[in-house]
Design a protein around this motif. Structure first.
Motif, mmCIF file in Angstrom:
data_model
loop_
_atom_site.group_PDB
_atom_site.id
_atom_site.type_symbol
_atom_site.label_atom_id
_atom_site.label_comp_id
_atom_site.label_asym_id
_atom_site.label_seq_id
_atom_site.Cartn_x
_atom_site.Cartn_y
_atom_site.Cartn_z
ATOM 1 N N PRO A 120 0.820 -1.214 0.000
ATOM 2 C CA PRO A 120 0.000 0.000 0.000
ATOM 3 C C PRO A 120 0.850 1.257 0.000
ATOM 4 O O PRO A 120 2.008 1.244 0.425
ATOM 5 C CB PRO A 120 -0.789 -0.117 1.304
ATOM 6 N N VAL A 142 -3.511 7.103 6.297
ATOM 7 C CA VAL A 142 -4.241 6.232 5.368
ATOM 8 C C VAL A 142 -3.272 5.299 4.660
ATOM 9 O O VAL A 142 -2.219 5.734 4.168
ATOM 10 C CB VAL A 142 -5.013 7.064 4.321
ATOM 11 N N ASN A 144 -3.505 2.967 1.360
ATOM 12 C CA ASN A 144 -4.302 2.643 0.177
ATOM 13 C C ASN A 144 -3.701 1.426 -0.529
ATOM 14 O O ASN A 144 -2.509 1.431 -0.878
ATOM 15 C CB ASN A 144 -4.333 3.821 -0.804
ATOM 16 N N SER A 151 -8.992 0.909 1.791
ATOM 17 C CA SER A 151 -8.109 1.803 2.525
ATOM 18 C C SER A 151 -8.293 1.550 4.013
ATOM 19 O O SER A 151 -9.409 1.297 4.478
ATOM 20 C CB SER A 151 -8.429 3.270 2.237
ATOM 21 N N GLU A 153 -7.730 3.477 7.607
ATOM 22 C CA GLU A 153 -7.636 4.887 7.980
ATOM 23 C C GLU A 153 -7.668 5.028 9.505
ATOM 24 O O GLU A 153 -8.609 4.586 10.159
ATOM 25 C CB GLU A 153 -8.813 5.629 7.355
ATOM 26 N N THR A 182 -14.434 3.425 -1.723
ATOM 27 C CA THR A 182 -14.538 4.871 -1.468
ATOM 28 C C THR A 182 -15.763 5.297 -0.660
ATOM 29 O O THR A 182 -15.757 6.354 -0.043
ATOM 30 C CB THR A 182 -14.518 5.701 -2.765
#
Length: 251
Positions: A120, A142, A144, A151, A153, A182
Protein backbone atom coordinates in the motif's frame (compact mmCIF):
# COMPACT_ATOMS: atom_id res chain seq x y z
CA UNK A 1 -6.33 -6.36 17.99
CA UNK A 2 -2.71 -7.06 17.19
CA UNK A 3 -3.37 -8.14 13.62
CA UNK A 4 -1.71 -6.00 10.93
CA UNK A 5 -5.03 -4.36 10.09
CA UNK A 6 -5.04 -2.74 13.54
CA UNK A 7 -1.32 -2.35 14.09
CA UNK A 8 -0.77 -0.63 10.76
CA UNK A 9 -0.69 2.84 12.24
CA UNK A 10 -0.49 2.71 16.00
CA UNK A 11 2.09 5.49 16.24
CA UNK A 12 -0.23 8.11 14.77
CA UNK A 13 1.80 10.19 12.63
CA UNK A 14 3.31 7.45 11.46
CA UNK A 15 6.13 5.78 9.87
CA UNK A 16 9.50 5.35 11.52
CA UNK A 17 12.51 6.62 9.66
CA UNK A 18 14.92 6.25 12.57
CA UNK A 19 16.36 8.49 15.27
CA UNK A 20 17.46 12.06 14.80
CA UNK A 21 20.63 13.62 16.11
CA UNK A 22 18.61 14.47 19.23
CA UNK A 23 18.34 10.78 20.00
CA UNK A 24 20.09 7.60 18.98
CA UNK A 25 21.84 7.75 15.63
CA UNK A 26 20.24 6.54 12.44
CA UNK A 27 22.70 3.81 11.73
CA UNK A 28 20.95 0.82 10.22
CA UNK A 29 21.67 0.03 6.58
CA UNK A 30 19.24 -2.88 6.26
CA UNK A 31 17.44 -2.01 3.03
CA UNK A 32 14.85 -4.71 3.70
CA UNK A 33 13.56 -2.51 6.53
CA UNK A 34 13.43 0.66 4.47
CA UNK A 35 10.31 2.08 2.85
CA UNK A 36 10.70 4.24 -0.24
CA UNK A 37 7.74 5.50 -2.23
CA UNK A 38 7.20 3.68 -5.51
CA UNK A 39 6.64 7.06 -7.18
CA UNK A 40 9.72 8.91 -6.03
CA UNK A 41 12.04 8.03 -8.88
CA UNK A 42 9.56 9.05 -11.57
CA UNK A 43 9.08 12.62 -10.34
CA UNK A 44 10.75 15.38 -12.35
CA UNK A 45 8.77 18.26 -10.87
CA UNK A 46 10.85 21.35 -10.10
CA UNK A 47 10.19 23.04 -6.79
CA UNK A 48 10.07 26.72 -5.91
CA UNK A 49 12.31 25.73 -3.02
CA UNK A 50 14.91 24.00 -5.15
CA UNK A 51 18.34 24.03 -3.49
CA UNK A 52 21.44 21.85 -3.32
CA UNK A 53 20.30 20.68 0.13
CA UNK A 54 16.88 19.67 -1.15
CA UNK A 55 18.30 17.85 -4.16
CA UNK A 56 20.78 16.10 -1.89
CA UNK A 57 18.00 14.72 0.30
CA UNK A 58 15.89 13.49 -2.61
CA UNK A 59 18.90 11.93 -4.30
CA UNK A 60 19.89 10.18 -1.06
CA UNK A 61 16.39 8.73 -0.70
CA UNK A 62 16.04 7.71 -4.35
CA UNK A 63 19.45 6.04 -4.41
CA UNK A 64 18.77 4.25 -1.12
CA UNK A 65 21.79 5.76 0.55
CA UNK A 66 22.62 4.82 4.14
CA UNK A 67 20.49 6.19 6.94
CA UNK A 68 23.39 8.32 8.16
CA UNK A 69 23.61 10.01 4.76
CA UNK A 70 19.86 10.68 4.74
CA UNK A 71 19.96 11.99 8.32
CA UNK A 72 22.75 14.40 7.41
CA UNK A 73 20.80 15.63 4.39
CA UNK A 74 17.71 16.17 6.56
CA UNK A 75 19.67 18.17 9.12
CA UNK A 76 21.13 20.44 6.43
CA UNK A 77 17.77 21.02 4.71
CA UNK A 78 16.01 21.77 8.00
CA UNK A 79 18.08 24.94 8.39
CA UNK A 80 16.29 26.33 5.30
CA UNK A 81 12.75 25.72 6.64
CA UNK A 82 10.45 28.00 4.54
CA UNK A 83 7.86 28.09 7.34
CA UNK A 84 10.29 29.82 9.70
CA UNK A 85 9.59 27.36 12.51
CA UNK A 86 5.80 27.88 12.36
CA UNK A 87 4.72 24.91 10.27
CA UNK A 88 2.20 23.45 12.73
CA UNK A 89 0.20 26.68 12.77
CA UNK A 90 0.51 27.34 9.02
CA UNK A 91 -2.41 26.82 6.64
CA UNK A 92 0.18 25.42 4.23
CA UNK A 93 0.39 22.31 6.43
CA UNK A 94 -3.00 21.24 5.10
CA UNK A 95 -3.25 18.81 2.21
CA UNK A 96 -2.57 15.21 1.28
CA UNK A 97 0.97 14.03 1.93
CA UNK A 98 2.59 10.81 0.78
CA UNK A 99 5.26 9.11 2.83
CA UNK A 100 8.35 8.96 0.63
CA UNK A 101 10.89 7.58 3.06
CA UNK A 102 11.11 5.57 6.25
CA UNK A 103 13.30 2.97 7.89
CA UNK A 104 12.10 0.01 9.99
CA UNK A 105 8.73 0.24 8.29
CA UNK A 106 7.62 -2.99 9.94
CA UNK A 107 7.60 -1.16 13.28
CA UNK A 108 4.89 1.02 11.77
CA UNK A 109 3.13 -1.67 9.80
CA UNK A 110 3.99 -5.11 8.44
CA UNK A 111 1.90 -4.09 5.43
CA UNK A 112 4.60 -1.67 4.26
CA UNK A 113 6.96 -4.60 3.76
CA UNK A 114 4.65 -6.38 1.35
CA UNK A 115 5.99 -7.00 -2.20
CA UNK A 116 5.70 -4.03 -4.57
CA UNK A 117 2.63 -5.27 -6.51
CA UNK A 118 0.50 -5.33 -3.36
CA UNK A 119 2.29 -2.87 -1.08
CA UNK A 120 0.00 0.00 0.00
CA UNK A 121 0.89 3.65 -0.29
CA UNK A 122 0.97 5.60 2.96
CA UNK A 123 -0.74 8.99 3.07
CA UNK A 124 -1.41 11.63 5.69
CA UNK A 125 -4.38 13.99 5.45
CA UNK A 126 -4.24 17.37 7.18
CA UNK A 127 -6.46 20.44 7.28
CA UNK A 128 -9.35 20.58 4.79
CA UNK A 129 -8.34 17.29 3.17
CA UNK A 130 -8.67 15.54 6.53
CA UNK A 131 -11.92 17.34 7.39
CA UNK A 132 -13.58 15.93 4.26
CA UNK A 133 -12.83 12.41 5.44
CA UNK A 134 -12.71 12.39 9.25
CA UNK A 135 -14.10 15.74 10.41
CA UNK A 136 -12.83 19.15 11.47
CA UNK A 137 -9.86 19.36 13.81
CA UNK A 138 -8.62 15.87 13.01
CA UNK A 139 -5.82 14.31 10.97
CA UNK A 140 -5.83 10.94 9.24
CA UNK A 141 -3.22 8.34 8.37
CA UNK A 142 -4.24 6.23 5.37
CA UNK A 143 -2.97 3.06 3.72
CA UNK A 144 -4.30 2.64 0.18
CA UNK A 145 -4.04 -0.79 -1.40
CA UNK A 146 -3.21 -0.89 -5.12
CA UNK A 147 -5.01 -4.03 -6.30
CA UNK A 148 -8.36 -3.88 -4.50
CA UNK A 149 -10.43 -0.86 -3.42
CA UNK A 150 -9.54 -0.89 0.27
CA UNK A 151 -8.11 1.80 2.52
CA UNK A 152 -7.26 1.57 6.21
CA UNK A 153 -7.64 4.89 7.98
CA UNK A 154 -6.57 5.94 11.48
CA UNK A 155 -7.61 9.37 12.69
CA UNK A 156 -7.09 11.53 15.77
CA UNK A 157 -7.46 15.07 16.97
CA UNK A 158 -4.57 17.46 16.32
CA UNK A 159 -3.91 21.04 17.37
CA UNK A 160 -0.84 23.31 17.32
CA UNK A 161 0.88 23.65 20.70
CA UNK A 162 0.21 27.26 21.83
CA UNK A 163 3.77 27.78 23.03
CA UNK A 164 5.40 26.24 19.96
CA UNK A 165 3.97 26.93 16.47
CA UNK A 166 6.17 24.21 14.98
CA UNK A 167 4.58 21.38 16.97
CA UNK A 168 1.27 19.49 16.80
CA UNK A 169 -0.31 17.83 19.83
CA UNK A 170 -2.15 14.60 19.04
CA UNK A 171 -5.20 13.71 21.14
CA UNK A 172 -8.14 11.29 21.25
CA UNK A 173 -10.51 9.96 20.22
CA UNK A 174 -8.51 7.60 18.03
CA UNK A 175 -10.53 5.81 15.34
CA UNK A 176 -9.53 2.97 13.05
CA UNK A 177 -11.74 2.47 10.01
CA UNK A 178 -11.74 0.54 6.77
CA UNK A 179 -13.03 2.24 3.64
CA UNK A 180 -14.14 -0.04 0.81
CA UNK A 181 -14.81 1.24 -2.71
CA UNK A 182 -14.54 4.87 -1.47
CA UNK A 183 -18.08 4.94 -0.02
CA UNK A 184 -18.45 2.11 2.49
CA UNK A 185 -16.88 2.88 5.86
CA UNK A 186 -16.53 0.38 8.71
CA UNK A 187 -15.22 1.37 12.15
CA UNK A 188 -13.14 -1.21 14.02
CA UNK A 189 -11.88 0.78 17.01
CA UNK A 190 -12.64 3.99 18.85
CA UNK A 191 -10.43 4.79 21.82
CA UNK A 192 -11.05 7.70 24.15
CA UNK A 193 -7.62 8.07 25.74
CA UNK A 194 -3.93 7.71 24.93
CA UNK A 195 -3.53 5.08 27.64
CA UNK A 196 -6.42 2.99 26.31
CA UNK A 197 -5.20 3.22 22.73
CA UNK A 198 -1.63 2.29 23.67
CA UNK A 199 -2.90 -0.57 25.80
CA UNK A 200 -4.82 -1.97 22.85
CA UNK A 201 -1.53 -1.98 20.97
CA UNK A 202 0.35 -3.85 23.66
CA UNK A 203 2.28 -0.90 25.07
CA UNK A 204 3.65 -1.33 28.59
CA UNK A 205 2.64 0.65 31.68
CA UNK A 206 5.33 3.29 31.08
CA UNK A 207 4.07 4.00 27.56
CA UNK A 208 0.46 4.06 28.68
CA UNK A 209 1.29 6.62 31.39
CA UNK A 210 3.29 8.89 29.08
CA UNK A 211 1.92 12.23 27.91
CA UNK A 212 0.37 12.96 24.56
CA UNK A 213 2.36 12.55 21.39
CA UNK A 214 3.91 15.77 20.10
CA UNK A 215 4.99 16.07 16.46
CA UNK A 216 7.47 18.75 15.57
CA UNK A 217 7.25 19.92 11.97
CA UNK A 218 10.94 20.44 11.29
CA UNK A 219 10.62 21.57 7.68
CA UNK A 220 7.64 22.62 5.55
CA UNK A 221 7.59 23.93 1.99
CA UNK A 222 4.84 26.50 1.69
CA UNK A 223 3.98 26.78 -2.01
CA UNK A 224 0.86 24.66 -1.50
CA UNK A 225 1.71 22.83 -4.73
CA UNK A 226 2.33 19.20 -5.52
CA UNK A 227 5.87 18.18 -4.71
CA UNK A 228 6.27 20.26 -1.54
CA UNK A 229 8.34 18.43 1.09
CA UNK A 230 7.70 18.12 4.81
CA UNK A 231 9.90 16.65 7.54
CA UNK A 232 8.52 15.89 11.00
CA UNK A 233 9.56 14.16 14.22
CA UNK A 234 7.93 12.70 17.33
CA UNK A 235 9.50 14.68 20.18
CA UNK A 236 7.37 13.55 23.15
CA UNK A 237 4.78 11.00 24.15
CA UNK A 238 4.87 7.24 23.63
CA UNK A 239 8.50 6.29 24.35
CA UNK A 240 8.34 3.59 21.68
CA UNK A 241 8.19 6.24 18.97
CA UNK A 242 9.85 9.35 20.42
CA UNK A 243 12.66 10.35 18.05
CA UNK A 244 11.00 8.90 14.95
CA UNK A 245 11.36 11.08 11.83
CA UNK A 246 9.20 11.18 8.69
CA UNK A 247 9.66 12.59 5.17
CA UNK A 248 6.48 13.32 3.23
CA UNK A 249 5.73 14.91 -0.14
CA UNK A 250 2.54 16.77 -1.09
CA UNK A 251 0.49 15.05 -3.80
Amino acid sequence: IHAPAFHFMTTLHIEPIGRSDRGSKMGTNDKAKRYTSNHLRSSTRRSAFDSPERRSLLEAIASRSSDDVVADAINRLEKLDPSGGKAASSTDLGGTWELIYSVNAEAFSPLLNLPQPVRPTSLQLLGKDAAKSVGEGRIAQVLNFPIFPLSLELSSGAVPVPSDPSTLEIFPPFRLEAVVATNNRFQFVESGSDAEFRGLNGRDDEAQAAGRNLYKQRYLETSGKKGDLRISEVIAGDPAIVGVIFVHRRI
